[in-house]
Design a protein around this motif. Structure first.
Motif, mmCIF file in Angstrom:
data_model
loop_
_atom_site.group_PDB
_atom_site.id
_atom_site.type_symbol
_atom_site.label_atom_id
_atom_site.label_comp_id
_atom_site.label_asym_id
_atom_site.label_seq_id
_atom_site.Cartn_x
_atom_site.Cartn_y
_atom_site.Cartn_z
ATOM 1 N N THR A 27 0.791 -1.235 0.000
ATOM 2 C CA THR A 27 0.000 0.000 0.000
ATOM 3 C C THR A 27 0.821 1.282 0.000
ATOM 4 N N ASP A 28 2.089 1.221 0.309
ATOM 5 C CA ASP A 28 2.893 2.424 0.506
ATOM 6 C C ASP A 28 3.690 2.783 -0.744
ATOM 7 N N PRO A 29 3.492 3.970 -1.329
ATOM 8 C CA PRO A 29 4.227 4.345 -2.546
ATOM 9 C C PRO A 29 5.744 4.356 -2.364
ATOM 10 N N ALA A 30 6.234 4.767 -1.212
ATOM 11 C CA ALA A 30 7.685 4.807 -0.999
ATOM 12 C C ALA A 30 8.267 3.392 -0.989
ATOM 13 N N THR A 31 7.569 2.466 -0.352
ATOM 14 C CA THR A 31 8.016 1.072 -0.343
ATOM 15 C C THR A 31 7.954 0.490 -1.747
ATOM 16 N N HIS A 32 6.904 0.835 -2.484
ATOM 17 C CA HIS A 32 6.765 0.382 -3.870
ATOM 18 C C HIS A 32 7.946 0.863 -4.711
ATOM 19 N N THR A 292 2.630 -17.648 -20.933
ATOM 20 C CA THR A 292 3.444 -16.680 -20.203
ATOM 21 C C THR A 292 2.533 -15.559 -19.739
ATOM 22 N N ILE A 293 2.691 -15.158 -18.488
ATOM 23 C CA ILE A 293 2.002 -13.979 -17.971
ATOM 24 C C ILE A 293 3.070 -13.012 -17.472
ATOM 25 N N ILE A 294 3.108 -11.832 -18.057
ATOM 26 C CA ILE A 294 4.026 -10.795 -17.595
ATOM 27 C C ILE A 294 3.220 -9.796 -16.779
ATOM 28 N N LEU A 295 3.612 -9.626 -15.525
ATOM 29 C CA LEU A 295 2.941 -8.707 -14.632
ATOM 30 C C LEU A 295 3.569 -7.321 -14.772
ATOM 31 N N GLN A 296 2.751 -6.351 -15.105
ATOM 32 C CA GLN A 296 3.206 -4.970 -15.245
ATOM 33 C C GLN A 296 2.688 -4.163 -14.061
ATOM 34 N N PRO A 297 3.550 -3.841 -13.078
ATOM 35 C CA PRO A 297 3.089 -3.020 -11.956
ATOM 36 C C PRO A 297 2.864 -1.583 -12.425
ATOM 37 N N VAL A 298 1.636 -1.108 -12.302
ATOM 38 C CA VAL A 298 1.309 0.265 -12.691
ATOM 39 C C VAL A 298 1.444 1.195 -11.494
ATOM 40 N N SER A 299 1.049 0.716 -10.342
ATOM 41 C CA SER A 299 1.200 1.449 -9.084
ATOM 42 C C SER A 299 1.228 0.418 -7.974
ATOM 43 N N GLN A 300 1.303 0.881 -6.722
ATOM 44 C CA GLN A 300 1.339 -0.092 -5.626
ATOM 45 C C GLN A 300 0.033 -0.867 -5.523
ATOM 46 N N GLY A 301 -1.064 -0.347 -6.117
ATOM 47 C CA GLY A 301 -2.334 -1.029 -6.011
ATOM 48 C C GLY A 301 -2.979 -1.393 -7.330
ATOM 49 N N ARG A 302 -2.188 -1.411 -8.412
ATOM 50 C CA ARG A 302 -2.760 -1.779 -9.711
ATOM 51 C C ARG A 302 -1.721 -2.522 -10.536
#
Length: 379
Positions: A27-32, A292-302
């Motif tokens: 949940t934390d942007p800095a940790t992300h 194959t599934i490539i996970l694209q992190p858009v933000s800490q919650g998406r």
């Protein structure tokens, strides 16, 4: 609550004693942002698939966790990754996927680059009508290339440039799946789809790793590939997942199946394996297809999940490919409420990361241990 006060030792204990990653890691942007640097940029992570740029000159821009990259297949057929910026003033070069017919031309001042990254033209750089200047050395001003490697059609990148060679880092899984060291043929338009999920990318990895949830989340799948037909896969520091000893091929109305990958041992007649190769690539292998599934992190919650299906030949029946894609899409969609529910649960202030079933959650704990080790600076 920044991740600098995370008790990594508690996470890295044996599975029967360990706690999971606490809330800020979801949940934390800095940790992300810190996880981005340590878990993605300093390692080999999945960017895209080579099938995204099938023909020479094909180019696709990719937002790699905030870094603009360009995936391109050169005139020589090689797939390369560059920073998607002009060396002049940092302008974005390619805004949409397209075929590069001549050179990559910057839309700002028309500096031009070859598909191999060389700077080939600098119009008026020395003044009107003067296309050269002694201070501008084209040989040193090509596009900035990002270290990349292609395995199982996945384009892996190491943004920092410091990781050991891919073949060395992942020799274990390469050897484990040597039976599948064959050409992969992307199934085409009906064999690719995306899922946009409101969760942290790690929850998608954690859910994929384990078979514990099958009876309740995937009752259709569990009806023929039961929980008791599965086994855990754990390679600490590298990957984890699950295998099944009861894989059932999809069949068309006429009983047709996909061709098998050639020369497979008999074990794979009824077996399949599903592995999360850290940090963000989920792989599945079967006798007659792979995904194959490539996970694209858009933000800490998406997270955006990019799913691709592959076959042993390039002439499989379109209707059977479509049915297979629909079947897998149903399975992956069934997971969405789970990972989104866990993401919502991470807003509960008293949650300390949870506990693991020693028998069933070993693969998920293996992933948490990898995350904690890298963030603690001991891997």
């Amino acid at each position: 609550m920044p991740d600098t006060i995370t008790d990594f030792a508690a996470i890295r204990r044996p599975v029967a004693e360990a706690r999971g990653l606490p809330n800020p890691h979801y949940t934390d942007p800095a940790t992300h942002a810190r996880e981005r640097d340590r878990l993605f940029f300093d390692t080999w992570a999945g960017l895209a698939v080579a099938a995204d740029v099938p023909e020479p000159g094909d180019a696709r821009p990719v937002d790699y966790m905030g870094v603009p990259l360009l995936l391109i297949r050169g005139r020589d057929g090689a797939v390369r990754v560059f920073q998607n910026i002009c060396r002049h003033r940092g302008m974005i070069l390619v805004a949409e996927p397209r075929r590069i017919e001549g050179a990559i031309r910057c839309p700002y001042h028309s500096w031009c680059y070859g598909t191999d990254g060389r700077l080939v033209a600098t119009p008026h750089v020395g003044g009107p009508g003067m296309n050269t200047h002694e201070a501008i050395d084209k040989a040193t001003l090509g596009l900035i290339e990002v270290r990349s490697h292609v395995w199982r059609d996945v384009v892996w990148v190491n943004l920092s440039g410091d990781a050991p060679p891919f073949e060395e880092v992942h020799a274990n899984l390469i050897a484990r799946w040597t039976d599948f060291d064959r050409a992969l043929h992307h199934g085409g338009a009906e064999s690719r789809f995306t899922l946009d999920v409101n969760c942290n990318w790690k929850l998608a990895v954690e859910n994929y790793c384990e078979s514990y949830h099958l009876p309740w989340v995937h009752p259709g799948l569990n009806a023929y590939s039961r929980l008791e037909d599965h086994y855990n896969i754990e390679a600490p520091g590298l990957y984890s997942g699950q295998g099944s000893t009861l894989y059932r091929q999809i069949r068309g109305a006429d009983g047709a199946t996909f061709p098998d990958f050639p020369a497979l041992p008999a074990y794979w007649d009824t077996a399949a394996e599903y592995v999360a190769l850290y940090p963000n690539v989920l792989l599945g292998v079967h006798r007659d297809h792979a995904f194959t599934i490539i996970l694209q992190p858009v933000s800490q919650g998406r997270t955006v999940e990019h799913i691709h299906l592959y076959y042993a030949t390039d002439d499989t029946a379109p209707d059977l490919r479509a049915a297979n894609a629909a079947q897998w899409k149903t399975v992956f969609q069934e997971d969405i409420f789970v990972v989104e529910g866990m993401q919502a649960g991470r807003s509960a202030p008293g949650f300390d990361g949870g506990r693991f079933s020693p028998a069933m959650d070993g693969p998920t704990h293996c992933f948490h241990d990898w995350v904690a080790g890298r963030l603690a600076g001991v891997q």
